[in-house]
Each structure stands twice: as C-alpha cells, then as structure tokens.
Design a protein around this motif. Structure first.
Motif, PDB file in Angstrom:
ATOM      1  N   PRO A  96      31.635  26.801 -12.158  1.00 35.97           N
ATOM      2  CA  PRO A  96      31.112  28.163 -12.205  1.00 35.97           C
ATOM      3  C   PRO A  96      30.911  28.613 -13.651  1.00 35.97           C
ATOM      4  O   PRO A  96      31.642  28.181 -14.550  1.00 35.97           O
ATOM      5  N   SER A  97      29.942  29.467 -13.875  1.00 40.01           N
ATOM      6  CA  SER A  97      29.671  29.938 -15.245  1.00 40.01           C
ATOM      7  C   SER A  97      30.901  30.610 -15.846  1.00 40.01           C
ATOM      8  O   SER A  97      31.098  30.579 -17.071  1.00 40.01           O
TER       9      SER A  97
ATOM     10  N   GLN B 213      32.857  28.355 -18.055  1.00 42.37           N
ATOM     11  CA  GLN B 213      32.187  27.705 -19.174  1.00 42.37           C
ATOM     12  C   GLN B 213      32.362  28.438 -20.500  1.00 42.37           C
ATOM     13  O   GLN B 213      32.099  27.874 -21.561  1.00 42.37           O
TER      14      GLN B 213
END
Length: 241
Positions: A187-188, A191
């Motif tokens: 998932p972003s 990140q």
C-alpha cells in the motif's frame, strides 16, 4: 523513482533497522511464529479448493521437500540452497517464484538492503554478521514460502492443470499468504518514511486480515454456489486452526 530504486533517508533507515534488530535478528521465537503461516493460512486456503486429505498430504510432502540441510549451505552467499530448487521437476516453479521475488526476497533484504547505499555496505564485516544473525527468521520465511508454493503447485498438477496454470496458482497463493514482501508493491501508506517505520512489520498481519475478510465475503456473497462453498471451508479452516 521509489519503485525503480526503493531507499529511504538515514533516520528512516536507522529506525527501521533498529526495530528489525530488536525484534527479529537472531530471534528463534519469531522464526517459529513465521512458520505458523503454513497451518494458519496455506492449509485452510488449499483445503477449501482441494479437500482436507489431499491438501494436508501435499503440505506434509512439501515440508519435507523444502527443508534445507547443512550440506545445502553456500558459504559464498551465506544462505541455504535446498536441493529442490535444482530439481528439473520444479524448474518452472522456481522461475515463476523468482520472477515475482517470492523465493529469495525476505524481510531481511527488505530492511537491511534498503538501508545500504554503498557497495562497501554489503561487504563490510558488520553486514556479514547481520546476515548470519538474521538466518533463523530469514530461513524460516524462505522455508514457509517454499512449502506453500510446492504444495499448491503439486495439487494443481495432480488435478490435471497445465504447468503454467499450476505455477500461476502457486505464486498467487504464496503472495496471498506470505505477502509480496516488498514495500514497493505494498500500500502507498507503507512506501513513505512514516509507513516504513510504523507498518513494515505489520504487513503480515494486515495481509492475513484482508485474506480472511475476502474469504468471509465470498462465503456470504460469492458469485456462485461453488465459490461460496470453497470460501466457507477456508474461513472455517482459518478460525479452526
């Protein structure tokens, strides 16, 4: 830029590596917990599709095949290279797993190599010591992935599915159970700097929750009666374990 070269700032790398050292490096209990993914998720997900007897027989067989021994130790790479990866029978499976980073990529690589920015960082005495100290958790992770993949592959082949289809199913199940392993594919939220520190070590439990929720949804609202039946067996198996 992040996907082509996933790395983080010094402070983020420091906190992520420190957390890894505190909880996973040299930790036998964490390695044992890592192995629990096989009976908790791999088993029930396979049972729902292939039945209890066939699935458990395949998992037990896969556990024996995937198990490394002392003679499999490669001192150059400081890793175990179990015999099954060189067996022509599993050549396509190894290729499929490697194409998606599912055989060798581990939490150790994700954390430690993400913090190493120079060539010297990989060859230093400290790096080699960290690699050795990481062996319990790392080898348990690789063993769990291999067991899941081999069992799924052999079950699919036994059902008469093509080699390509069997590899596809095995790789998908391995990623469903053990996660992709890579923050760049997560998932972003995971990140960025904050997510790297706070959520990297939660990826397995988040993944498990999503898989269980999806199976529950299919059990209640699956498109066909067959899908609902498979999903019910999977949910019962997960909670039963």
């Amino acid at each position: 830029g992040f996907i082509s070269n996933p790395n983080y700032g010094p402070m983020t790398s420091f906190f992520a590596t420190t957390a890894y050292n505190l909880f996973l490096t040299g930790n036998i209990s964490s390695a044992i917990v890592n192995l629990s993914a096989v009976p908790l998720l791999s088993g029930p997900l396979l049972v729902g599709v292939y039945g209890f007897r066939k699935s458990n027989a395949a998992l037990l067989r896969a556990m024996r095949i995937a198990k490394p021994s002392i003679k499999d130790w490669n001192s150059d790479t400081q890793t175990f290279e179990p015999a099954w990866i060189k067996d022509p029978k599993y050549a396509s499976l190894v290729e499929g797993l490697d194409a998606m980073g599912q055989r060798e990529h581990t939490m150790q690589r994700e954390i430690l190599e993400g913090s190493r920015q120079r060539a010297q960082d990989y060859d230093a005495l400290g790096a080699k010591a960290m690699n050795l100290a990481s062996l319990p958790f790392t080898e348990a992770e690789k063993y769990s992935r291999a067991t899941t993949a081999i069992a799924a592959y052999e079950l699919a082949k036994a059902e008469g599915k093509s080699d390509a289809k069997a590899v596809e199913e095995a790789v998908k199940l391995t990623m469903d159970v053990h996660t992709s392993g890579m923050a760049a594919e997560g998932p972003s939220l995971m990140q960025g700097n904050f997510g790297r520190v706070m959520f990297t070590f939660k990826s397995f439990i988040w993944n498990s929750a999503v898989i269980t929720a999806m199976a529950t949804n299919n059990a209640l609202r699956g498109e066909t009666a067959e899908i609902r039946s498979i999903a019910r067996k999977q949910v019962l198996g997960i909670y039963g374990m």
